[in-house]
Design an enzyme around this catalytic site. Structure first.
Site, PDB file in Angstrom:
ATOM      1  N   GLY A 274     -67.868 -51.305  21.589  1.00  0.00           N
ATOM      2  CA  GLY A 274     -67.861 -50.836  20.283  1.00  0.00           C
ATOM      3  C   GLY A 274     -69.063 -50.573  19.750  1.00  0.00           C
ATOM      4  O   GLY A 274     -69.957 -51.029  20.426  1.00  0.00           O
ATOM      5  N   GLY A 275     -69.202 -49.816  18.963  1.00  0.00           N
ATOM      6  CA  GLY A 275     -70.428 -49.375  18.300  1.00  0.00           C
ATOM      7  C   GLY A 275     -70.821 -49.887  16.962  1.00  0.00           C
ATOM      8  O   GLY A 275     -69.982 -49.510  16.035  1.00  0.00           O
ATOM      9  N   GLU A 276     -71.858 -50.541  16.744  1.00  0.00           N
ATOM     10  CA  GLU A 276     -72.381 -51.135  15.677  1.00  0.00           C
ATOM     11  C   GLU A 276     -72.909 -50.201  14.623  1.00  0.00           C
ATOM     12  O   GLU A 276     -73.197 -50.510  13.531  1.00  0.00           O
ATOM     13  CB  GLU A 276     -73.306 -52.585  15.882  1.00  0.00           C
TER      14      GLU A 276
ATOM     15  N   TYR B  11     -65.169 -61.294  21.322  1.00  0.00           N
ATOM     16  CA  TYR B  11     -66.046 -62.162  20.216  1.00  0.00           C
ATOM     17  C   TYR B  11     -65.231 -63.182  19.471  1.00  0.00           C
ATOM     18  O   TYR B  11     -65.704 -64.314  19.118  1.00  0.00           O
ATOM     19  CB  TYR B  11     -66.781 -61.220  19.525  1.00  0.00           C
TER      20      TYR B  11
ATOM     21  N   ASP C 245     -74.779 -56.189  31.376  1.00  0.00           N
ATOM     22  CA  ASP C 245     -74.231 -55.974  30.080  1.00  0.00           C
ATOM     23  C   ASP C 245     -73.905 -54.471  29.999  1.00  0.00           C
ATOM     24  O   ASP C 245     -74.214 -53.861  29.034  1.00  0.00           O
ATOM     25  CB  ASP C 245     -75.120 -56.502  28.883  1.00  0.00           C
TER      26      ASP C 245
ATOM     27  N   ARG D 132     -71.918 -61.780  14.042  1.00  0.00           N
ATOM     28  CA  ARG D 132     -70.892 -60.889  14.168  1.00  0.00           C
ATOM     29  C   ARG D 132     -69.651 -61.735  14.650  1.00  0.00           C
ATOM     30  O   ARG D 132     -68.598 -61.201  14.976  1.00  0.00           O
ATOM     31  CB  ARG D 132     -71.173 -59.719  15.316  1.00  0.00           C
TER      32      ARG D 132
ATOM     33  N   HIS E 105     -77.025 -63.729  27.807  1.00  0.00           N
ATOM     34  CA  HIS E 105     -78.093 -63.353  26.969  1.00  0.00           C
ATOM     35  C   HIS E 105     -79.027 -64.623  26.483  1.00  0.00           C
ATOM     36  O   HIS E 105     -79.312 -64.696  25.607  1.00  0.00           O
ATOM     37  CB  HIS E 105     -77.365 -62.930  25.452  1.00  0.00           C
TER      38      HIS E 105
ATOM     39  N   SER F  75     -72.889 -51.799  23.806  1.00  0.00           N
ATOM     40  CA  SER F  75     -73.853 -51.291  22.725  1.00  0.00           C
ATOM     41  C   SER F  75     -75.094 -52.186  22.785  1.00  0.00           C
ATOM     42  O   SER F  75     -74.802 -53.383  22.656  1.00  0.00           O
ATOM     43  CB  SER F  75     -73.090 -51.135  21.316  1.00  0.00           C
TER      44      SER F  75
END
Length: 388
Positions: free
Chosen positions: A68-70, A130, A285, A163, A224, A289
């Site tokens: 998905g793109g923020e 998420y 990753d 998020r 991360h 995005s």
């Protein structure tokens, strides 16, 4: 066809020195100091002089169906192609959904995994994303892990991130318990992949789950962990308490200039601090995005993760940060495979012939085999994806 690699420096990822390696079909048949073939069957001999033979790389977090793109709908990232992995030594990928579990679905994720397998790659994925409550492909986490071959765990569940849905101890305990039970019932690991953001609570939620339940820290796989020095310090404490941590190799110049550590640097730092090498991994990753946020969590930039960064981080770890070659290889082969419960990431008799032939000087993949099929030769793809 029989394939014999002669006189190659073998890392299984443990260093074994000069060896010959024989495989046929998808299986490694023999590893000896000297193997001779006397047969009227068709066979190929590969001269391994000047090369290192290593296990095919295991990339434990790839958004291979696109992320998905923020920055809005137009910023949804594209799907991964086969050669995005194979040209860089990757023979096994694990896919996941992230921020977007609405326009990106498990139906598409599992279909992409099946497609990559059809093209010759080892491909697995996680259920969930998420957010909570966990979305699944079938009835439940247990159903997905038990009955869908490609699904091996849950993730990536977001903690310490604006998020995410800010899960409670009880909610995360329930998820981990369900994944663990499903793994026991199906012969899988049921690992819970944890996306860790920049929140100051770091990994505290995972410690609270372990303290208040029978779920061990080893059930979680936080990634991360090289976002900043404070999080890395928390990661070292997590390892010393029995957990494992993962460093992300895709990054941006902005993030590196604002406190993020390169994955190779984080790996070297943890080893220097006495962390057991088997508790450390790196993943790309890829095709995620990579939103760039300032201190007020405002979006100020946007990039896309790349699977090729895994190879780059491995090379950097060895060539710049002096990580021993076998330990750097562990972080992208046997370690992620063991944590995820996959029979991959090692070279031994009877194992699948997932192999990468690296130039001994540059550590660049010359040839790549996946399940015995030669995918790359002389740095060029022999097998391409359906649309590439």
């Amino acid at each position: 066809m029989l394939t014999l690699i002669k006189n190659v420096e073998l890392f299984t990822p443990k260093k074994l020195g000069k060896r010959d390696v024989l495989f046929a079909g998808k299986t490694i048949l023999a590893i000896e100091e000297d193997i001779e073939i006397n047969s009227n069957l068709e066979f190929a001999i590969v001269d391994g002089q000047g090369f290192i033979l290593a296990p095919g790389f295991v990339d434990s977090l790839v958004h291979f169906s696109g992320g998905g793109g923020e920055a809005g709908f137009a910023s949804r990232t594209p799907q991964m192609n086969l050669t995005d992995a194979t040209l860089y030594g990757i023979t096994t990928v694990i896919g996941a959904l992230g921020t977007d579990d609405v326009s990106r679905t498990h139906t598409d994720l599992v279909a992409k995994a099946k497609g990559l397998k059809q093209e010759g790659l080892n491909a697995f994925c996680h259920t969930g994303s998420y957010h909570l409550p966990i979305k699944t492909l079938g009835h439940s986490i247990r159903h997905d892990i038990m009955y869908i071959d490609e699904i091996i765990g849950v993730g990536e569940v977001a903690i310490a991130d604006h998020r995410g849905t800010q899960p409670s101890v009880k909610e995360l305990t329930t998820i981990a318990a369900e994944a663990r039970t499903a793994g026991l019932l199906s012969g899988k690991r049921g690992t819970v992949s944890i996306h860790v953001g920049t929140g100051v609570e770091h990994l505290q939620l995972l410690h609270e789950v372990a303290l208040s339940s029978e779920i061990p820290l080893s059930q979680f796989y936080p990634t991360h962990m090289n976002r900043n020095a404070e999080l890395l310090t928390a990661g070292i404490a997590f390892c010393k308490a029995g957990g494992t941590i993962d460093f992300t190799t895709s990054t941006t110049e902005y993030d590196l200039a604002n406190g993020e550590l390169a994955a190779a640097e984080a790996l070297a730092y943890c080893l220097d601090k006495g962390v057991n090498s088997q508790q450390l991994t790196m993943s790309s990753d890829g095709h995620a995005s990579l939103p760039i946020y300032n201190e007020q969590n405002h979006l100020v930039g946007f990039e896309v993760g790349s699977e090729s960064s895994l190879l780059g981080a491995f090379q950097q770890a060895v060539q710049q940060f002096n990580v021993p070659l076998d330990l750097a290889l562990q972080s992208i082969t046997s370690n992620p495979a063991r944590i995820l419960g996959l029979n991959k990431g090692e070279i031994s008799v009877g194992r699948d012939a997932d192999l990468v032939l690296l130039d001994a000087n540059t550590l660049t993949p010359h040839s790549v085999w996946c399940n015995g099929q030669k995918m790359v030769e002389s740095h060029k793809p022999l097998v391409s994806g359906f649309f590439s």
